[in-house]
Design a protein around this motif. Structure first.
Motif, PDB file in Angstrom:
ATOM      1  N   VAL A 181      12.466  43.541  10.325  1.00 36.71           N
ATOM      2  CA  VAL A 181      12.131  44.417  10.895  1.00 36.71           C
ATOM      3  C   VAL A 181      11.707  45.774   9.388  1.00 36.71           C
ATOM      4  O   VAL A 181      10.749  46.726  10.019  1.00 36.71           O
ATOM      5  CB  VAL A 181      13.808  45.509  10.416  1.00 36.71           C
ATOM      6  CG1 VAL A 181      14.745  44.876  11.597  1.00 36.71           C
ATOM      7  CG2 VAL A 181      14.423  45.209   9.378  1.00 36.71           C
ATOM      8  N   SER A 182      10.839  45.422   8.429  1.00 37.98           N
ATOM      9  CA  SER A 182      10.557  46.066   6.844  1.00 37.98           C
ATOM     10  C   SER A 182       8.786  45.920   8.022  1.00 37.98           C
ATOM     11  O   SER A 182       8.191  46.189   7.090  1.00 37.98           O
ATOM     12  CB  SER A 182      10.913  45.714   6.471  1.00 37.98           C
ATOM     13  OG  SER A 182      10.519  43.675   5.557  1.00 37.98           O
ATOM     14  N   LEU A 183       8.724  44.647   8.161  1.00 28.48           N
ATOM     15  CA  LEU A 183       6.708  44.716   8.994  1.00 28.48           C
ATOM     16  C   LEU A 183       6.790  46.484   8.386  1.00 28.48           C
ATOM     17  O   LEU A 183       4.832  46.417   8.576  1.00 28.48           O
ATOM     18  CB  LEU A 183       6.585  43.909  10.012  1.00 28.48           C
ATOM     19  CG  LEU A 183       7.011  42.956  10.444  1.00 28.48           C
ATOM     20  CD1 LEU A 183       6.696  42.884  11.904  1.00 28.48           C
ATOM     21  CD2 LEU A 183       5.809  42.247   9.143  1.00 28.48           C
ATOM     22  N   ARG A 227       6.774  48.904   6.548  1.00 32.29           N
ATOM     23  CA  ARG A 227       6.107  48.776   5.476  1.00 32.29           C
ATOM     24  C   ARG A 227       4.403  48.894   5.267  1.00 32.29           C
ATOM     25  O   ARG A 227       3.953  49.484   4.286  1.00 32.29           O
ATOM     26  CB  ARG A 227       7.097  48.123   4.179  1.00 32.29           C
ATOM     27  CG  ARG A 227       8.472  48.325   3.854  1.00 32.29           C
ATOM     28  CD  ARG A 227       8.498  48.108   2.935  1.00 32.29           C
ATOM     29  NE  ARG A 227       8.564  47.919   1.462  1.00 32.29           N
ATOM     30  CZ  ARG A 227       8.023  48.647   0.683  1.00 32.29           C
ATOM     31  NH1 ARG A 227       9.104  49.754   1.174  1.00 32.29           N
ATOM     32  NH2 ARG A 227       7.530  48.641   0.015  1.00 32.29           N
ATOM     33  N   MET A 234       2.363  50.299   6.810  1.00 30.97           N
ATOM     34  CA  MET A 234       1.841  51.607   7.097  1.00 30.97           C
ATOM     35  C   MET A 234       1.988  52.529   5.564  1.00 30.97           C
ATOM     36  O   MET A 234       1.125  52.927   5.935  1.00 30.97           O
ATOM     37  CB  MET A 234       2.243  52.351   8.554  1.00 30.97           C
ATOM     38  CG  MET A 234       2.381  50.857   9.426  1.00 30.97           C
ATOM     39  SD  MET A 234       0.806  51.241   9.962  1.00 30.97           S
ATOM     40  CE  MET A 234       0.860  48.971  10.277  1.00 30.97           C
ATOM     41  N   TYR A 250       2.241  45.832  16.786  1.00 28.34           N
ATOM     42  CA  TYR A 250       3.877  45.880  17.400  1.00 28.34           C
ATOM     43  C   TYR A 250       3.017  46.062  19.116  1.00 28.34           C
ATOM     44  O   TYR A 250       3.584  46.825  19.774  1.00 28.34           O
ATOM     45  CB  TYR A 250       4.733  47.448  17.364  1.00 28.34           C
ATOM     46  CG  TYR A 250       5.292  47.326  16.075  1.00 28.34           C
ATOM     47  CD1 TYR A 250       6.018  46.185  16.286  1.00 28.34           C
ATOM     48  CD2 TYR A 250       5.476  48.311  15.408  1.00 28.34           C
ATOM     49  CE1 TYR A 250       6.531  46.812  14.878  1.00 28.34           C
ATOM     50  CE2 TYR A 250       5.259  48.405  13.934  1.00 28.34           C
ATOM     51  CZ  TYR A 250       5.822  48.022  13.549  1.00 28.34           C
ATOM     52  OH  TYR A 250       7.121  47.797  12.957  1.00 28.34           O
ATOM     53  N   HIS A 254       4.911  52.691  20.815  1.00 31.21           N
ATOM     54  CA  HIS A 254       4.850  53.176  19.443  1.00 31.21           C
ATOM     55  C   HIS A 254       3.522  53.718  18.818  1.00 31.21           C
ATOM     56  O   HIS A 254       3.854  54.653  17.964  1.00 31.21           O
ATOM     57  CB  HIS A 254       4.319  51.647  18.650  1.00 31.21           C
ATOM     58  CG  HIS A 254       5.547  50.854  18.732  1.00 31.21           C
ATOM     59  ND1 HIS A 254       6.776  50.743  17.257  1.00 31.21           N
ATOM     60  CD2 HIS A 254       6.329  50.380  18.698  1.00 31.21           C
ATOM     61  CE1 HIS A 254       7.834  49.594  17.339  1.00 31.21           C
ATOM     62  NE2 HIS A 254       7.386  49.751  18.584  1.00 31.21           N
ATOM     63  N   ALA A 285      17.502  47.878  10.470  1.00 32.51           N
ATOM     64  CA  ALA A 285      18.227  46.772  10.884  1.00 32.51           C
ATOM     65  C   ALA A 285      19.073  47.111  11.763  1.00 32.51           C
ATOM     66  O   ALA A 285      19.144  45.622  12.070  1.00 32.51           O
ATOM     67  CB  ALA A 285      18.297  45.917   9.629  1.00 32.51           C
ATOM     68  N   VAL A 290      10.844  51.775  11.250  1.00 37.03           N
ATOM     69  CA  VAL A 290      11.045  52.427  12.123  1.00 37.03           C
ATOM     70  C   VAL A 290      11.837  51.602  13.470  1.00 37.03           C
ATOM     71  O   VAL A 290      12.652  51.059  12.301  1.00 37.03           O
ATOM     72  CB  VAL A 290       9.921  51.421  13.082  1.00 37.03           C
ATOM     73  CG1 VAL A 290      10.439  51.070  14.373  1.00 37.03           C
ATOM     74  CG2 VAL A 290       8.347  52.250  12.788  1.00 37.03           C
ATOM     75  N   ALA A 329      13.950  50.390  16.327  1.00 36.65           N
ATOM     76  CA  ALA A 329      13.080  49.441  18.080  1.00 36.65           C
ATOM     77  C   ALA A 329      14.405  49.875  18.483  1.00 36.65           C
ATOM     78  O   ALA A 329      15.786  49.539  18.075  1.00 36.65           O
ATOM     79  CB  ALA A 329      12.545  48.235  17.765  1.00 36.65           C
ATOM     80  N   GLU A 365      17.536  46.713  18.109  1.00 37.59           N
ATOM     81  CA  GLU A 365      18.355  46.799  16.862  1.00 37.59           C
ATOM     82  C   GLU A 365      19.434  47.117  17.419  1.00 37.59           C
ATOM     83  O   GLU A 365      20.630  47.074  17.191  1.00 37.59           O
ATOM     84  CB  GLU A 365      17.775  47.001  15.772  1.00 37.59           C
ATOM     85  CG  GLU A 365      16.549  47.021  15.672  1.00 37.59           C
ATOM     86  CD  GLU A 365      15.562  45.843  15.512  1.00 37.59           C
ATOM     87  OE1 GLU A 365      16.588  44.976  14.624  1.00 37.59           O
ATOM     88  OE2 GLU A 365      14.336  45.536  15.353  1.00 37.59           O
TER      89      GLU A 365
END
Lengths: 78, 339
Positions: free
Chosen positions: B27-29, B31, B33, B49, B56, B192, B283, B285, B288
């Motif tokens: 989930v921290s992908l 970051r 950005m 994504y 997105h 998360a 983000v 999604a 989650e």
């Protein structure tokens, strides 16, 4: 997280199947949902299906971004 | 790439006794950005994504605009709604086909051609040309689907019409303030493991239709959304509910956007520094919510009478497929002695 990963098509197989190279690993995937894919093309791959075709430059940009994102993710446990 | 979902289901006497879900979703992908020029981020998230890339991109664009004090024009909203509708049609069709194909569902060559034509019509920039005729071949033309159609065969494969299932607890736009408060306060930790007090909400087609939790209703809701989105495209996005896109600012000045992506409500929260670079990017999604370890899928399984062996596994995989994870999953099914 909606992730899908570029893979290089290395061999076309019968019945809309293909062999691809994904992170150096050879896999058999389905081309049933895309058209006009040739050996040497990249495809976006998700759960064993090619979703779209990419040119090499776009695939490289996507793979570089994924590498950056994974590095950022590895630094932040959640 | 590492990550994904792992579902463990224990059966006894053909009935699900327990279900556990473990997640290693990255989930921290998002970051990645942080530090980028804000103007580059919508395209980057679309690339990262890729499965729901347009959703997105739209969420990022409107959240970043809000963070920078920019308004959303009506033309931009309508263009975004068209993109959301187009992506919804394509993703619903693709997900349905791949789930069914994995379970041995037979799609004829004519239907495969129509499916591929529909997916081509829903690619970025294709503007839906040829979509209606392709959907008609599949039995998705607005009329009750014929018994032999792809649509009706798929519904029959999923299960009977009524099985006493209750209504779902759907995440709705009315929940946005509570969700955004969670994201504002806890950021990635909330993204998360999102939660709302005393609830286990799900999001997606069934939640948007306020239907019951029967598997057939889940698939019917997805098909209904394909038709609604195709009609919306035909009518040039005039009828899209305003709730498809919400955006604004939080108390700390961060911008947010919530958009109705194919799998459900998608949230982006972001801040931009004085140099125009992204200082914060979170983000949340739909997966989650739906695949939360204490969420709606895990609680939908115990007590279900599924039979044994392959039949039980197929019904579980249908159910998981209808909850529609955006990452790969593995299933570990164990069968104990008859109760």
């Amino acid at each position: 997280m909606c992730l899908a990963i570029p893979a290089l098509v290395t061999e076309k197989l019968p019945d809309d199947m293909a062999r691809v190279s994904l992170e150096g690993v050879s896999k058999i995937i389905s081309l049933a949902l895309v058209d006009d894919v040739a050996v040497g093309d990249y495809v976006i791959l998700h759960v064993g299906y090619a979703l779209t075709r990419l040119d090499a430059a776009e695939a490289e940009r996507t793979l570089a971004l994924l590498d950056e994102a994974i590095a950022a993710h590895d630094g932040v446990p959640v | 790439m590492k990550g994904g979902l792992h579902l463990e289901v224990a059966l006894s006497g053909g009935v699900v006794r327990s279900a556990q879900l473990r997640s290693r979703r990255p989930v921290s992908l998002c970051r990645a950005m942080v530090g980028r020029p804000a103007a580059d981020v919508p395209a980057a998230v679309e690339r990262l994504y890729a499965l729901c890339g347009r959703s997105h991109r739209i969420a990022a664009r409107f959240a970043l605009d809000a963070a920078r004090g920019r308004t959303m024009t009506e033309a931009a909203r309508r263009e975004a709604v068209r993109d959301l509708a187009t992506e919804r049609v394509g993703e619903h069709l693709r997900s349905t086909f791949t789930t069914a194909a994995g379970l041995g569902f037979a799609t004829t060559p004519v239907e495969k051609d129509a499916l591929r034509a529909a997916l081509i019509a829903t690619r970025p920039g294709a503007k839906g040309a040829g979509l209606a005729s392709a959907l008609a071949v599949l039995g998705l033309d607005g009329a009750p689907p014929a018994p032999a159609s792809w649509t009706m065969r798929m519904l029959d494969a999923v299960g009977p019409e009524a099985d006493g299932a209750g209504p779902v607890d759907g995440l709705s736009p009315a929940d946005d303030p509570a969700v955004l408060a969670g994201l504002a306060g806890s950021g990635l930790a909330y993204a998360a493991l999102p939660h709302l007090p005393l609830r286990r909400p799900e999001t997606g087609p069934l939640a948007r239709s306020f239907g019951t939790a029967a598997p057939r209703d889940r698939l019917a809701a997805r098909f209904a959304e394909i038709l609604q989105a195709a009609t919306l495209l035909h009518n040039d996005a005039e009828e899209a509910p305003k709730s498809w896109i919400a955006r604004g600012t939080l108390l700390d000045g961060s911008g947010f956007a919530a958009v109705e992506s194919p799998r459900g409500r998608l949230y982006h929260v972001t801040a931009v520094d004085t140099q125009g670079r992204v200082a914060r990017f979170v983000v949340l999604a739909p997966t989650e919510w739906n695949f939360h370890p204490d969420g709606p899928l895990v609680h939908a399984l115990p007590g279900l009478r599924l039979g044994t062996g392959t039949a039980a596994e197929e019904r579980i995989r249908w159910l998981v497929g209808l909850f529609d994870p955006c990452v790969a999953y593995t299933l570990d099914l164990t069968e104990g002695a008859d109760a």
